[in-house]
Design a protein around this motif. Structure first.
Motif, PDB file in Angstrom:
ATOM      1  N   UNK A  31       0.851  -1.192   0.000  1.00 15.12           N
ATOM      2  CA  UNK A  31       0.000   0.000   0.000  1.00 15.12           C
ATOM      3  C   UNK A  31       0.887   1.241   0.000  1.00 15.12           C
ATOM      4  N   UNK A  32       0.820   2.062  -1.057  1.00 21.35           N
ATOM      5  CA  UNK A  32       1.572   3.323  -1.057  1.00 21.35           C
ATOM      6  C   UNK A  32       0.986   4.268  -0.005  1.00 21.35           C
ATOM      7  N   UNK A  33       1.865   4.916   0.756  1.00 23.04           N
ATOM      8  CA  UNK A  33       1.377   5.796   1.831  1.00 23.04           C
ATOM      9  C   UNK A  33       1.810   7.250   1.656  1.00 23.04           C
ATOM     10  N   UNK A  34       2.448   7.558   0.560  1.00 21.79           N
ATOM     11  CA  UNK A  34       2.977   8.904   0.341  1.00 21.79           C
ATOM     12  C   UNK A  34       1.891   9.977   0.446  1.00 21.79           C
ATOM     13  N   UNK A  35       0.690   9.692  -0.072  1.00 19.81           N
ATOM     14  CA  UNK A  35      -0.382  10.687  -0.076  1.00 19.81           C
ATOM     15  C   UNK A  35      -1.427  10.446   1.021  1.00 19.81           C
ATOM     16  N   UNK A  36      -1.192   9.467   1.876  1.00 15.91           N
ATOM     17  CA  UNK A  36      -2.163   9.160   2.934  1.00 15.91           C
ATOM     18  C   UNK A  36      -1.950  10.067   4.138  1.00 15.91           C
ATOM     19  N   UNK A  37      -3.035  10.376   4.813  1.00 15.01           N
ATOM     20  CA  UNK A  37      -2.960  11.131   6.060  1.00 15.01           C
ATOM     21  C   UNK A  37      -2.629  10.162   7.188  1.00 15.01           C
ATOM     22  N   UNK A  38      -2.080  10.691   8.273  1.00 14.22           N
ATOM     23  CA  UNK A  38      -1.709   9.862   9.424  1.00 14.22           C
ATOM     24  C   UNK A  38      -2.907   9.070   9.930  1.00 14.22           C
ATOM     25  N   UNK A  39      -4.063   9.693   9.966  1.00  9.62           N
ATOM     26  CA  UNK A  39      -5.282   9.011  10.428  1.00  9.62           C
ATOM     27  C   UNK A  39      -5.652   7.850   9.513  1.00  9.62           C
ATOM     28  N   UNK A  40      -5.437   8.008   8.213  1.00 11.11           N
ATOM     29  CA  UNK A  40      -5.742   6.946   7.254  1.00 11.11           C
ATOM     30  C   UNK A  40      -4.817   5.744   7.445  1.00 11.11           C
ATOM     31  N   UNK A  41      -3.547   6.016   7.712  1.00 16.77           N
ATOM     32  CA  UNK A  41      -2.600   4.926   7.946  1.00 16.77           C
ATOM     33  C   UNK A  41      -2.994   4.176   9.219  1.00 16.77           C
ATOM     34  N   UNK A  42      -3.306   4.909  10.270  1.00 12.53           N
ATOM     35  CA  UNK A  42      -3.727   4.284  11.528  1.00 12.53           C
ATOM     36  C   UNK A  42      -4.992   3.463  11.329  1.00 12.53           C
ATOM     37  N   UNK A  97      -6.065   2.047   8.610  1.00 10.67           N
ATOM     38  CA  UNK A  97      -5.727   0.856   7.839  1.00 10.67           C
ATOM     39  C   UNK A  97      -5.118  -0.212   8.744  1.00 10.67           C
ATOM     40  N   UNK A  98      -4.148   0.179   9.554  1.00  8.18           N
ATOM     41  CA  UNK A  98      -3.503  -0.783  10.446  1.00  8.18           C
ATOM     42  C   UNK A  98      -4.501  -1.356  11.451  1.00  8.18           C
ATOM     43  N   UNK A  99      -5.374  -0.500  11.969  1.00 14.79           N
ATOM     44  CA  UNK A  99      -6.403  -0.961  12.905  1.00 14.79           C
ATOM     45  C   UNK A  99      -7.327  -1.975  12.226  1.00 14.79           C
TER      46      UNK A  99
END
Length: 88
Positions: A43-54, A56-58
């Motif tokens: 999953x590319x994360x360059x354009x993701x917000x911190x909340x979106x990454x969290x 996804x992991x959750x």
């Protein structure tokens, strides 16, 4: 990539079983491996917000500590927390 840096500084240490490889700084991505160390999803994360990454992991079942340095309960030591699926 300020959002990614924010995630790395503020949230990364809260998650269990994550590794960071700084060699991919130009194209940062999350790489998910099976228990056999095979790549399951990228999953590319360059354009993701911190909340979106969290989020996804959750959603994938990564254990998240309530604060940095907190011990991970033994029953949550293995990834994934949820039974493995064919796809993430």
């Amino acid at each position: 990539m300020p959002e990614l840096h924010h995630f790395l500084l503020e949230s990364w240490a809260l998650y269990h079983n994550l590794e960071y490889d700084s060699s991919e700084e130009k194209n940062p991505r999350l790489i998910f491996y099976s228990q056999k160390d095979e790549v399951v999803k990228t999953v590319p994360v360059k354009k993701m917000k911190a909340e979106e990454i969290s989020s996804l992991l959750d959603s994938l079942g990564f254990y998240k500590r309530s604060q940095k340095g907190e011990e991970v309960p033994e029953e949550f030591q293995q990834f994934p927390l949820r039974p493995p699926k064919d796809e993430l």
